[in-house]
Design a protein around this motif. Structure first.
Motif, PDB file in Angstrom:
ATOM      1  N   ILE A 156       0.823  -1.215  -0.062  1.00 35.21           N
ATOM      2  CA  ILE A 156      -0.083   0.124   0.031  1.00 35.21           C
ATOM      3  C   ILE A 156       0.947   0.932   0.057  1.00 35.21           C
ATOM      4  O   ILE A 156       1.761   1.361   0.673  1.00 35.21           O
ATOM      5  CB  ILE A 156      -0.994   0.054   1.245  1.00 35.21           C
ATOM      6  CG1 ILE A 156      -1.607  -1.400   1.391  1.00 35.21           C
ATOM      7  CG2 ILE A 156      -1.957   1.190   1.179  1.00 35.21           C
ATOM      8  CD1 ILE A 156      -2.636  -1.278   2.557  1.00 35.21           C
ATOM      9  N   TYR A 157       0.708   2.104  -0.851  1.00 34.21           N
ATOM     10  CA  TYR A 157       1.371   3.206  -0.922  1.00 34.21           C
ATOM     11  C   TYR A 157       0.484   4.411  -0.707  1.00 34.21           C
ATOM     12  O   TYR A 157      -0.438   5.090  -1.194  1.00 34.21           O
ATOM     13  CB  TYR A 157       1.878   3.570  -2.440  1.00 34.21           C
ATOM     14  CG  TYR A 157       2.605   4.735  -3.019  1.00 34.21           C
ATOM     15  CD1 TYR A 157       4.171   5.049  -2.075  1.00 34.21           C
ATOM     16  CD2 TYR A 157       2.161   5.921  -3.535  1.00 34.21           C
ATOM     17  CE1 TYR A 157       4.709   6.119  -2.316  1.00 34.21           C
ATOM     18  CE2 TYR A 157       2.640   7.039  -3.519  1.00 34.21           C
ATOM     19  CZ  TYR A 157       4.017   7.095  -3.190  1.00 34.21           C
ATOM     20  OH  TYR A 157       4.592   8.394  -3.383  1.00 34.21           O
ATOM     21  N   LEU A 158       1.227   5.402   0.486  1.00 35.27           N
ATOM     22  CA  LEU A 158       0.566   6.658   1.001  1.00 35.27           C
ATOM     23  C   LEU A 158       1.431   7.518   1.169  1.00 35.27           C
ATOM     24  O   LEU A 158       2.184   7.613   2.216  1.00 35.27           O
ATOM     25  CB  LEU A 158      -0.217   6.238   2.225  1.00 35.27           C
ATOM     26  CG  LEU A 158      -1.529   5.294   2.117  1.00 35.27           C
ATOM     27  CD1 LEU A 158      -2.084   4.986   3.401  1.00 35.27           C
ATOM     28  CD2 LEU A 158      -2.623   5.674   1.401  1.00 35.27           C
ATOM     29  N   PRO A 159       1.603   8.530   0.349  1.00 33.72           N
ATOM     30  CA  PRO A 159       2.387   9.782   0.678  1.00 33.72           C
ATOM     31  C   PRO A 159       1.776  10.641   1.595  1.00 33.72           C
ATOM     32  O   PRO A 159       0.547  10.840   1.441  1.00 33.72           O
ATOM     33  CB  PRO A 159       2.626  10.485  -0.532  1.00 33.72           C
ATOM     34  CG  PRO A 159       1.621   9.993  -1.661  1.00 33.72           C
ATOM     35  CD  PRO A 159       0.820   8.730  -1.131  1.00 33.72           C
ATOM     36  N   ASN A 160       2.406  11.389   2.496  1.00 34.21           N
ATOM     37  CA  ASN A 160       1.906  12.119   3.469  1.00 34.21           C
ATOM     38  C   ASN A 160       2.905  12.975   4.012  1.00 34.21           C
ATOM     39  O   ASN A 160       3.793  12.799   4.535  1.00 34.21           O
ATOM     40  CB  ASN A 160       1.598  11.323   4.960  1.00 34.21           C
ATOM     41  CG  ASN A 160       0.324  12.075   5.857  1.00 34.21           C
ATOM     42  OD1 ASN A 160      -0.474  12.663   5.174  1.00 34.21           O
ATOM     43  ND2 ASN A 160       0.646  11.844   7.129  1.00 34.21           N
ATOM     44  N   PHE A 221      16.455  13.729   0.233  1.00 35.31           N
ATOM     45  CA  PHE A 221      17.301  15.034   0.311  1.00 35.31           C
ATOM     46  C   PHE A 221      16.942  15.905  -0.994  1.00 35.31           C
ATOM     47  O   PHE A 221      17.572  17.013  -0.973  1.00 35.31           O
ATOM     48  CB  PHE A 221      18.707  14.793   0.191  1.00 35.31           C
ATOM     49  CG  PHE A 221      19.245  14.097   1.496  1.00 35.31           C
ATOM     50  CD1 PHE A 221      19.513  15.059   2.761  1.00 35.31           C
ATOM     51  CD2 PHE A 221      19.268  12.767   1.560  1.00 35.31           C
ATOM     52  CE1 PHE A 221      20.003  14.465   3.768  1.00 35.31           C
ATOM     53  CE2 PHE A 221      19.890  12.115   2.834  1.00 35.31           C
ATOM     54  CZ  PHE A 221      20.001  13.076   3.931  1.00 35.31           C
ATOM     55  N   SER A 222      15.817  15.758  -1.747  1.00 36.33           N
ATOM     56  CA  SER A 222      15.670  16.509  -2.810  1.00 36.33           C
ATOM     57  C   SER A 222      14.821  17.618  -2.692  1.00 36.33           C
ATOM     58  O   SER A 222      14.607  18.509  -3.577  1.00 36.33           O
ATOM     59  CB  SER A 222      14.749  15.431  -3.992  1.00 36.33           C
ATOM     60  OG  SER A 222      15.390  14.472  -4.061  1.00 36.33           O
ATOM     61  N   LYS A 223      13.865  17.713  -1.506  1.00 32.82           N
ATOM     62  CA  LYS A 223      13.160  18.740  -1.367  1.00 32.82           C
ATOM     63  C   LYS A 223      13.530  19.881  -0.352  1.00 32.82           C
ATOM     64  O   LYS A 223      14.398  20.702  -0.825  1.00 32.82           O
ATOM     65  CB  LYS A 223      11.853  18.256  -0.900  1.00 32.82           C
ATOM     66  CG  LYS A 223      11.176  17.181  -1.668  1.00 32.82           C
ATOM     67  CD  LYS A 223      10.864  17.714  -3.002  1.00 32.82           C
ATOM     68  CE  LYS A 223      10.472  16.723  -4.139  1.00 32.82           C
ATOM     69  NZ  LYS A 223       9.855  17.020  -5.406  1.00 32.82           N
TER      70      LYS A 223
HETATM   71  C1  LIG Z   1       5.422  12.298  -2.687  1.00 31.39           C
HETATM   72  C2  LIG Z   1       7.001  12.263  -3.355  1.00 31.39           C
HETATM   73  N1  LIG Z   1       7.784  11.274  -3.395  1.00 31.39           N
HETATM   74  C3  LIG Z   1       9.042  11.003  -3.765  1.00 31.39           C
HETATM   75  C4  LIG Z   1       9.742  11.947  -4.632  1.00 31.39           C
HETATM   76  C5  LIG Z   1      10.619  12.008  -5.323  1.00 31.39           C
HETATM   77  O1  LIG Z   1      11.918  12.287  -4.631  1.00 31.39           O
HETATM   78  P1  LIG Z   1      13.361  11.827  -4.841  1.00 31.39           P
HETATM   79  O2  LIG Z   1      13.733  13.224  -5.585  1.00 31.39           O
HETATM   80  O3  LIG Z   1      13.927  11.464  -3.785  1.00 31.39           O
HETATM   81  O4  LIG Z   1      13.269  10.692  -5.606  1.00 31.39           O
HETATM   82  C6  LIG Z   1       8.799  13.443  -4.877  1.00 31.39           C
HETATM   83  C7  LIG Z   1       9.142  14.363  -5.855  1.00 31.39           C
HETATM   84  O5  LIG Z   1       8.307  14.931  -6.377  1.00 31.39           O
HETATM   85  C8  LIG Z   1       7.500  13.351  -4.129  1.00 31.39           C
HETATM   86  O6  LIG Z   1       6.714  14.337  -4.480  1.00 31.39           O
END
Ligand SMILES: Cc1ncc(COP(=O)(O)O)c(C=O)c1O
Length: 379
Positions: A156-160, A221-223
């Motif tokens: 299950i994938y849930l971004p929060n 570390f991307s954000k």
């Molecule tokens: C919810 C989410 N997960 C992962 C990523 C990707 O991150 P990364 O640059 O670490 O692959 C993003 C980038 O937009 C994102 O919005």
């Protein structure tokens, strides 16, 4: 001809946020502001930039598979390096999870209107993914997600918070999910915007606190750390989960330079604090600026807001209106929300420029103004 599986043939190539150079060439607008990819408007962590060069000095040597950063993160979160995995961005960790835990017949579960990267990786895996509709206010329908778990569900994938809506689920909802999902199902909590969310939303759940054995937390570390181009992210999970993923990971990923940049960025607490303060203040300013124009957005805990335009045509009209005025935003067709546009939070001057361009676009196109106000009135 080489046979290409039908699920790969059906994929559309990923369309990233448009670069300034690209837009300059197409629209002939010189002075551009890019608010399309949720990047840190302050640039990279200065410490990360310095240490990138140190990493480059050892470029003739193979890297250590992320061991140094795993150790540092393991200490920082009090979990030990055995529970940490590092790779070329958190998206690479996500891919690794799909490659590690899926067997024939397994299925996936996520919400509609979620991170495009997940949608691409899930489709490319060839495993069926069930997408549960969002609620009217664009938040995840937690009860419906729980109800959609099947005996075949494996991940299950849930971004929060969620990208691109900016919405999040509460501690209470998080606990409900965790206690309802079977222990043999991997629950991926993608917390790419955690550092922003923690400051923007009181009581935002931290999945690393008492993390259950079937939860995999992703961070990047991307954000907020501002080193998206270095491609470095990490996952934290139980020993068993991480051990299995390490068997599948490319042995020399991540790159040493990227790892060094990540280590330095993690230690650069001044930059982190400055980035959090800027975003919290400017997220408020953008939300209020839009409200003054009678436009509401789903309440965001991240470094972006989503604007529902009512239809795909209207979303295209807004995108063009903004880009003609030098502001690049992100159309959301790829995310399954073609009627909406996402705007990243920039510097104060960039956000002011966006709000002015937005106001001018609405003043020029009455139908667009009406459509956006009607679409967002109930939020
Ligand atoms: C919810 C989410 N997960 C992962 C990523 C990707 O991150 P990364 O640059 O670490 O692959 C993003 C980038 O937009 C994102 O919005």
């Amino acid at each position: 001809m080489v046979k290409i599986p039908s699920h790969i043939q059906a994929l559309s190539p990923y369309k990233p946020g448009r670069s300034a150079a690209d837009i300059r060439a197409e629209f002939g607008v010189e002075d551009l502001v890019k608010l399309a990819s949720n990047e840190n408007p302050l640039g990279p962590s200065p410490e990360a930039l310095k240490h990138l060069v140190d990493g480059a000095r050892g470029m003739h040597l193979y890297p250590d598979g992320g061991a140094a950063l795993r150790r540092l993160l393991g200490d920082a979160f009090g979990v030990g390096m055995e529970r940490v995995i590092c790779a070329s961005g958190s998206e690479a960790v996500l891919l690794l999870a799909l490659r590690t835990f899926l067997a024939a017949g397994d299925t996936l579960l996520a919400s509609e209107g979620t991170f495009v990267g997940w949608q691409v990786l899930a489709s490319a895996s060839g495993h069926r993914c069930t997408y549960v509709p969002l609620r009217k206010d664009y938040s995840f329908d937690v009860d419906a997600i729980i109800a959609a778990v099947e005996p075949t569900t494996r991940i299950i994938y849930l971004p929060n918070p969620n990208n691109p809506t900016g919405t999040w689920f509460s501690q209470e909802e998080y606990e409900k999910i965790v206690s309802s999902v079977p222990a043999d199902v991997l629950l991926i909590l993608d917390e790419a915007y955690f550092e922003y969310a923690e400051a923007a939303a009181a009581g935002f759940p931290n999945s690393l606190v008492d993390q259950p054995a079937n939860v995999l937390t992703l961070r990047t570390f991307s954000k907020i750390y501002g080193i998206a181009a270095a491609r470095i992210g990490y996952g934290i999970g139980s020993r068993e989960v991480i051990e299995a993923m390490l068997k599948v990971k490319l042995p020399f990923e991540p790159a040493m330079m990227s790892q060094n940049a990540g280590i330095a960025a993690l230690r650069d607490t001044n930059f982190l604090g400055e980035s959090v303060r800027l975003n919290t203040r400017e997220l408020g300013a953008v939300t209020e600026g839009l409200a003054r124009l009678s436009v509401k957005v789903p309440k965001s805990a991240a470094n972006f807001v989503m604007i529902d335009c009512g239809s795909r045509d209207m979303a295209q009209a807004l995108w063009h209106g903004l880009v003609r005025r030098g502001v690049i935003t992100r159309p959301l067709d790829g995310f399954g929300l073609p009627h909406a546009v996402r705007v990243s939070i920039g510097l104060e001057s960039e956000n002011a420029r966006f709000l002015a361009a937005f106001e001018a676009s609405l003043a020029e196109d009455e139908a667009l103004a009406r459509s956006i106000r009607e679409a967002t009135a109930s939020l």
